[in-house]
Design an enzyme around this catalytic site. Structure first.
Site, short mmCIF file in Angstrom:
data_model
loop_
_atom_site.label_atom_id
_atom_site.label_comp_id
_atom_site.label_asym_id
_atom_site.label_seq_id
_atom_site.Cartn_x
_atom_site.Cartn_y
_atom_site.Cartn_z
N GLU A 68 0.82 -1.21 0.00
CA GLU A 68 0.00 0.00 0.00
C GLU A 68 0.85 1.26 0.00
OE1 GLU A 68 -0.60 -2.71 1.74
OE2 GLU A 68 -2.53 -3.35 0.93
N PRO A 78 -0.21 0.45 6.38
CA PRO A 78 1.14 0.40 5.78
C PRO A 78 1.42 1.61 4.90
CG PRO A 78 -0.02 -1.70 5.48
CD PRO A 78 -1.02 -0.73 6.03
N PHE A 99 -8.96 -2.50 1.42
CA PHE A 99 -9.81 -2.25 2.58
C PHE A 99 -9.16 -1.12 3.36
CE2 PHE A 99 -10.93 -6.55 1.49
CZ PHE A 99 -12.24 -6.73 1.89
N HIS A 158 -11.34 -6.07 8.33
CA HIS A 158 -12.10 -5.77 7.12
C HIS A 158 -13.34 -4.98 7.50
CE1 HIS A 158 -9.72 -9.35 6.11
NE2 HIS A 158 -9.72 -8.94 4.88
C1 LIG Z 1 -1.64 -5.12 3.98
C2 LIG Z 1 -2.68 -5.88 3.23
N1 LIG Z 1 -3.03 -5.51 2.01
C3 LIG Z 1 -3.98 -6.17 1.33
C4 LIG Z 1 -4.60 -7.27 1.86
C5 LIG Z 1 -5.70 -8.00 1.09
N2 LIG Z 1 -5.21 -9.34 0.73
C6 LIG Z 1 -5.50 -10.41 1.47
S1 LIG Z 1 -4.73 -11.79 0.93
C7 LIG Z 1 -3.99 -10.95 -0.33
C8 LIG Z 1 -3.07 -11.68 -1.27
C9 LIG Z 1 -1.95 -12.36 -0.55
O1 LIG Z 1 -1.19 -13.11 -1.44
P1 LIG Z 1 -0.04 -14.05 -0.95
O2 LIG Z 1 0.85 -13.28 0.01
O3 LIG Z 1 0.61 -14.62 -2.13
O4 LIG Z 1 -0.74 -15.17 -0.08
P2 LIG Z 1 -1.75 -16.32 -0.60
O5 LIG Z 1 -3.13 -15.80 -0.41
O6 LIG Z 1 -1.43 -16.59 -2.01
O7 LIG Z 1 -1.48 -17.46 0.30
C10 LIG Z 1 -4.38 -9.62 -0.32
C11 LIG Z 1 -3.95 -8.61 -1.30
C12 LIG Z 1 -4.22 -7.62 3.16
N3 LIG Z 1 -4.77 -8.66 3.79
N4 LIG Z 1 -3.26 -6.93 3.83
#
Ligand SMILES: Cc1ncc(C[n+]2csc(CCOP(=O)(O)OP(=O)(O)O)c2C)c(N)n1
Ligand SMILES: Cc1ncc(C[n+]2csc(CCOP(=O)(O)OP(=O)(O)O)c2C)c(N)n1
Ligand SMILES: [Mg+2]
Ligand SMILES: [Mg+2]
Lengths: 324, 399, 324, 399
Positions: free
Chosen positions: C60, C89, C83, C129
């Site tokens: 972010e 961040p 969200f 959320h």
């Molecule tokens: C700081 C933050 N930004 C955005 C999100 C929304 N979000 C939740 S899971 C995700 C993707 C995460 O991808 P990855 O780290 O590859 O983990 P995976 O779900 O593939 O296990 C996002 C963008 C979040 N939870 N936290």
């Protein structure tokens, strides 16, 4: 009893508690070998070694995040943020993690730690070495927020903060780091968190402040006395938990309130104090509560003394409130 | 030309390594994909299988449980019996292979797909299910979304949503343990998406510069919600990100539980011996949507998932077990049935508990002791409920 | 006029403005190919291409920082934070950089950009959320903060925000993303920022809200009417700048104020509104202003409907205020 | 042993490279130190000197000005005529060599030691000095500390204190320019300390994955206040951090202005041609304290600085110019005298301006137009000053 300044009192508290409790560790930028850019941690690394007094890389999020992990594993970390203005890179760790860890785990885990930050203006620091971010922390349930105004309180409250079961943001008013001097007990006695102190009893108007602005409020009250206005001055010391009883009792008696803080007015902690008193002292208030605060601008450089709510501006507000 | 020489230099460490590619030969490839068991369940080098038969069976069972649980919970979510679910289908080897290689007193700092590891560590299934339901018996007291469990008895830390925040927690725990003189090597999980966060960078740098014993396990599953890994980073591998920290980086076939386990155990031994941290790049694949809130059809063609079906980590382990005679088809079925029954029993137990935590639980654990606000606000809420029961009526939810 | 829900209105505004102004770009996590996890940006990448509708890596701070750089170079970026809970961040970029860039450069540079964030509870999102961080932004001089409650306002205010010379935090009440439906003009007409709207005139008590809670306030006012209590309801729409005139005029007439918001009470924007009205309407207030808010806890999961200040709790407060 | 093989692999990219070491041979060292002019002003490979004599002289003058300015301002600070100063003594080649290689329309995103680059770009010296004084004529209107200048006419962005925040701004500017079809390659400066920040990681990753034209110039000066670089990161070089992003990383002798210029120009050409971003590791040394607020004797032995004295970048360039007959001793003196006079004149001009910006400036530029609060608060402040002039008395400052 020794006469110390506020910085020395902080140093004394850290040293005292590190001697008493091997779980206490200090970490942050320049806190080790150098002893901190304000020298608050001077001499600690020499006494307690490189593992307990740690110079970290430049990353506030990492400092706070690592401190949280240390707390989980049973230590009592006291991370330093070099200036409160640089807490923002650590906001996700402080607001999302530190503040919520106990609650979100259903009380299984806790992370008692004390984040020390020099804060506030008056050192010609401009935008980024002057801010007072207390409202952000107070708005975040799960954090305690403590601000000493005197050396004695700095030591006693820091000892209490380190022993507290909850995470504490400990804001040190750097404007009076050296200017505030006073007797400080030599032992390891903590002062309770959440107790305000009426530093000057009075009858006509309650003036509430904390940190460096308490000194200005006190000065304004003395000047007001010379004009025949009798102020009661309260040093809050702990903003969360807040000693609302002391505040309400005072306003119920005086019927008038002046709140002083350095942070911008809008959504500052002053708003909360005004809201709380009007909720609880509605029928006793004889004049609108007045906020004497920093302005709704970033913190300036050349005109910082115009920006800061110093004694003359507080006095002006006291007069207006009494005359309402 | 000099510029070309430099480009070549980057190529050397950053050549696009296909995530589907066979393991590297090691020659010239600084981060070859480590594999022990191939897709047919064959082992080229027996000396690299560090798990006894019994341990392999235990891992197999854990993986089957993890899969069955995910499938069942996704169904439950569709039925409206739980509100949300995020699983690890296809990633069981990465999750469980790493966890199984750790000592029982090592902290685990989970991301949000590692409940299989929590169960392996001894979190009771019913407790986990209570957390999913957010009911009165939930260890987390119904305060977080499903799959945000914590389990203190097993040093399984609290799952959080913000991506990457757990990484520096692991670093701090390792640091503290060293100060305390305790041999403890934390394992921290995160996804490929998390490698883009500041948290990743800051945490790995701290660990490397303090030479701390931490295992950074990236579940490199190809996706961060809708973003494929090659739009997340231009680096050919996650492993090479370790170079930035002067840290060891190892790339492992994340669908080979034996390889994951071996690499993790090696990293743990190295860390415990004072050798510093390791970044494990566990190359795997997210077979399903990101979570029950997601519909991958909007951004991912079904065809790209196909090749990964035959790399299924559970199937691969099953082939190995069958080849070795550790299990037969009936045994496989038995495990499946046992696991299904276990889920059924635990679910019944969990669903029998009061569905909603008491009102006062809302105000506990904000602080060690409620402050004035929490006490007053509880009284205020109780008063409002007394004045109008609809205040506490969950059905009165939509605008 | 088309009947749209709030999400469609946001999408409509983005599409409208991207067609009109080639400087407008959208960036964020999952906003491109996928069209956003809530689908607010659905179809935009197909129409405007991969360079103007950009899927970013997961960071972010980078999203907001890059948007700032884009604005300096003359674009009008509209970054999305998936969200509002994940804005932390990016706090250093938002609070230290975006908010202060114009001021600190002596007005040489500006960074007009709109940070869109779905915010608020009511979707079973638990801690991370569901949060309502508006007070943090309002406390930061240099940012504007806008919150639509209806599809029409969502479109008109988002158009205005993108055209505004200052950075705007645009908070979208995701609880009513689909539930709030209404007529939305098809053109590209912006609604002015900084104007509240009296959605229900009344005489006995002023009820102020924004976003999803405006719907609850409106419902409570209708129920109160059935009991014979005549509420005036104000939808603030823009929290910074604040339409204080409308608020003060209303409270001066009704003498009573109920403020509703989802964020925790302590140091929430409600405190500021109470402080402002007691400063300006002191002699007209007939009862203490009451805050009906989220509690001072992290946002819960199972008990979120108890946590949220929904209509029954607002109604209770209205009754208490009128009876004071 | 496998573990040993892996350790060796890390060694390969992470062998501790001494910051004082001679330039690498290139063989086996993935990030050799690029140098064109050695400490005696000798050039081994003439083809690598890309600057004409005139340009070398211009750079020499700019470096001498930078040094003289820093020295003079440190004195002014001690005299209490300015409140603070942070200079680039010893780092002039890194700052100016990079800036000189850019096109005039390329944005510069400074850290806080690059005022030499602002002046090179055409910021009037008197304007810079007004900013230091924070007076009524200061372009920044006296709102930030000294050395936090901005200069829009030269696309020199606004200096900020928080470390690393400018990095992603450069990325965004490059991105925007590409959308607009403008050939513009931003140059962004930061220190070795900043490489630990999340901002560094996030910015470089964005640039690499979008293949954006950005030059990331790390003034790797050995220190972050009191922290030496080897406690900042365990990586042997900053250049290798580029590997994490699949980006080109180049290590340059940062005290060799010709080498810095050449490497930057090459990186710029590559970026403009669509070759993507470059991380420049400009190895230099902070000869003085961090700033006028700092006293390095508390953490740094004088002896460690000694070896760097003979690597002085200005002396080195001077030796080159003398050898080439582009300048003689008298010429050197002439430049010094000119520069001193220039500073003297500008200082007199700056100090002649009203020392304090007007009260209303406090409330301008928060927004494009002041909102109600700013208008009301200006009136309130003016009223308070009228009631008691001490409200605006700067001497009434200490508690
Ligand atoms: C700081 C933050 N930004 C955005 C999100 C929304 N979000 C939740 S899971 C995700 C993707 C995460 O991808 P990855 O780290 O590859 O983990 P995976 O779900 O593939 O296990 C996002 C963008 C979040 N939870 N936290
Ligand atoms: C986010 C943040 N944290 C801490 C500081 C305090 N601080 C100012 S300069 C500095 C060291 C920076 O070192 P480096 O990046 O190497 O730059 P250098 O001063 O050596 O040029 C620190 C810690 C800051 N300005 N910002
Ligand atoms: Mg992933
Ligand atoms: Mg440095």
């Amino acid at each position: 009893m020794a006469a110390l300044n506020l910085l020395q009192a902080v140093n004394d508290a850290l040293r005292t508690e590190m001697r008493r409790d091997p779980r206490v560790v200090v970490l942050g930028e320049d806190v080790g070998r150098f002893g901190g850019v304000f020298r608050a941690t001077a001499g600690l690394q020499a006494e307690f070694g490189e593992e307990r007094v740690v110079d970290t890389p430049l990353a506030e999020g990492g400092i706070v995040g690592a401190a949280l992990g240390m707390a989980l594993q049973g230590l009592r970390p006291v991370p330093e943020i070099q200036f409160a203005d640089f807490a923002f890179p650590a906001f996700d760790q402080i607001l999302s993690e530190v503040a919520k860890y106990r609650y979100r785990s259903g009380g299984q885990f806790a992370c008692p730690l004390v984040i020390r930050m020099p804060y506030g203006g008056g050192i010609h620091g401009g935008h980024y070495h002057s801010q007072s971010p207390e409202a952000h922390f107070i708005h975040t349930a799960g954090l305690k927020v403590v601000v000493p105004a005197t050396p004695r309180d700095a030591k006693g409250l820091l000892l209490a903060a380190i022993r507290d079961p909850d995470p504490v943001v400990f804001l040190e008013p750097k404007r009076v780091y050296r200017a505030a001097r006073g007797e400080v007990p030599e032992g390891d006695e903590a002062l309770p968190l959440g107790q305000a102190v009426v530093t000057r009893p009075g009858t006509q108007v309650t003036v509430v402040a904390w940190g460096a602005m308490w000194h200005e409020a006190d000065r304004a009250a003395r000047e007001a006395a010379a004009e025949g206005i009798d102020c009661e001055v309260i040093d809050l010391r702990s903003l969360q938990p807040l000693d609302l009883d002391t505040l309400v009792a005072s306003v119920d008696r005086t019927g008038r309130l002046v709140v002083v803080h350095e942070a911008p007015r809008t959504c500052g902690f002053g708003a909360e104090l005004v809201a709380l008193t009007q909720e609880r002292c509605f029928l006793r208030l004889e004049a609108p509560a007045v906020r004497v605060t920093g302005f709704d601008t970033p913190f300036p450089y050349t005109l910082e003394n115009e920006y800061l709510p110093r004694a003359p501006r507080i006095l002006d507000a006291i007069r207006r409130t009494v005359r309402f | 030309m000099r510029a070309e020489r430099e480009a070549a230099r980057v190529e050397r460490v950053g050549a696009p390594a296909s995530r589907e590619s066979a393991p590297g030969t090691g020659a010239g490839d600084p981060f070859p994909l480590e594999r022990v068991v191939d897709e047919d369940g064959l082992v080229a080098d027996e000396s690299r299988v560090l798990l006894a038969g019994e341990e392999l069976l235990r891992l197999h069972r854990a993986m089957v449980l993890d899969r069955a649980l995910d499938e069942r919970m996704i169904t439950l979510q569709r039925q409206g019996r739980i509100g949300f679910y995020v699983g690890a289908i296809g990633e069981e080897a990465a999750v469980l292979g790493a966890a199984a290689a750790m000592a029982p007193t090592d902290w685990i700092f989970p991301c949000y797909r590692e409940h299989g590891a929590a169960l392996l560590r001894g979190m009771p299934l019913a407790a986990f299910l209570c957390d999913l339901l957010g009911n009165a018996a939930a260890p987390g007291k119904g305060r977080q979304m499903p799959c945000h469990e914590a389990w203190r008895p097993a040093r399984y830390a609290s799952v959080s949503s913000p991506i990457g925040t757990q990484i520096s927690h692991a670093v701090g725990a390792a640091w503290a343990a060293r100060i305390q003189g305790e041999e403890m090597v934390p394992l921290v999980y995160f996804g490929d998406g998390a490698t883009s966060s500041g948290e990743f960078h800051v945490g790995l740098n701290f660990a490397a510069v303090r030479h701390l014993p931490v295992i950074f396990a990236c579940r490199n599953n190809g996706w961060a919600i809708s973003l494929p890994t090659d739009r997340q980073t231009a680096a050919a591998t996650v492993a090479q990100k370790a170079v930035a920290y002067g840290m060891l980086g190892v790339r492992v076939d994340g669908n080979d539980v034996v390889a994951v386990h071996a690499a993790t155990r090696r990293a743990r031994a190295r860390a415990a011996a004072g050798g510093g941290p390791t970044l494990l790049d566990l190359v795997t694949y997210r077979m399903e949507g990101h979570s029950t809130s997601d519909d991958p059809r909007a951004y991912r063609a079904a065809a790209v998932v196909e090749p990964w079906r035959r790399r299924d980590p559970i199937e691969r382990l099953r082939r190995l077990l069958l080849r070795r005679g550790l299990l037969d088809d009936a045994g496989v079925e038995r495990v499946r049935a046992e696991v299904a029954a276990e889920i059924q029993v635990a679910l019944a137990e969990a669903e029998a508990r009061p569905p909603r935590p008491p009102l006062e639980s809302l105000f506990e654990d904000v602080y060690a002791e409620p402050l004035r606000q929490q006490r007053e606000q509880l009284a205020e809420l109780a008063g409002a409920v007394a004045a109008d029961p609809r205040v506490a009526d969950p059905r009165h939810a939509d605008a």
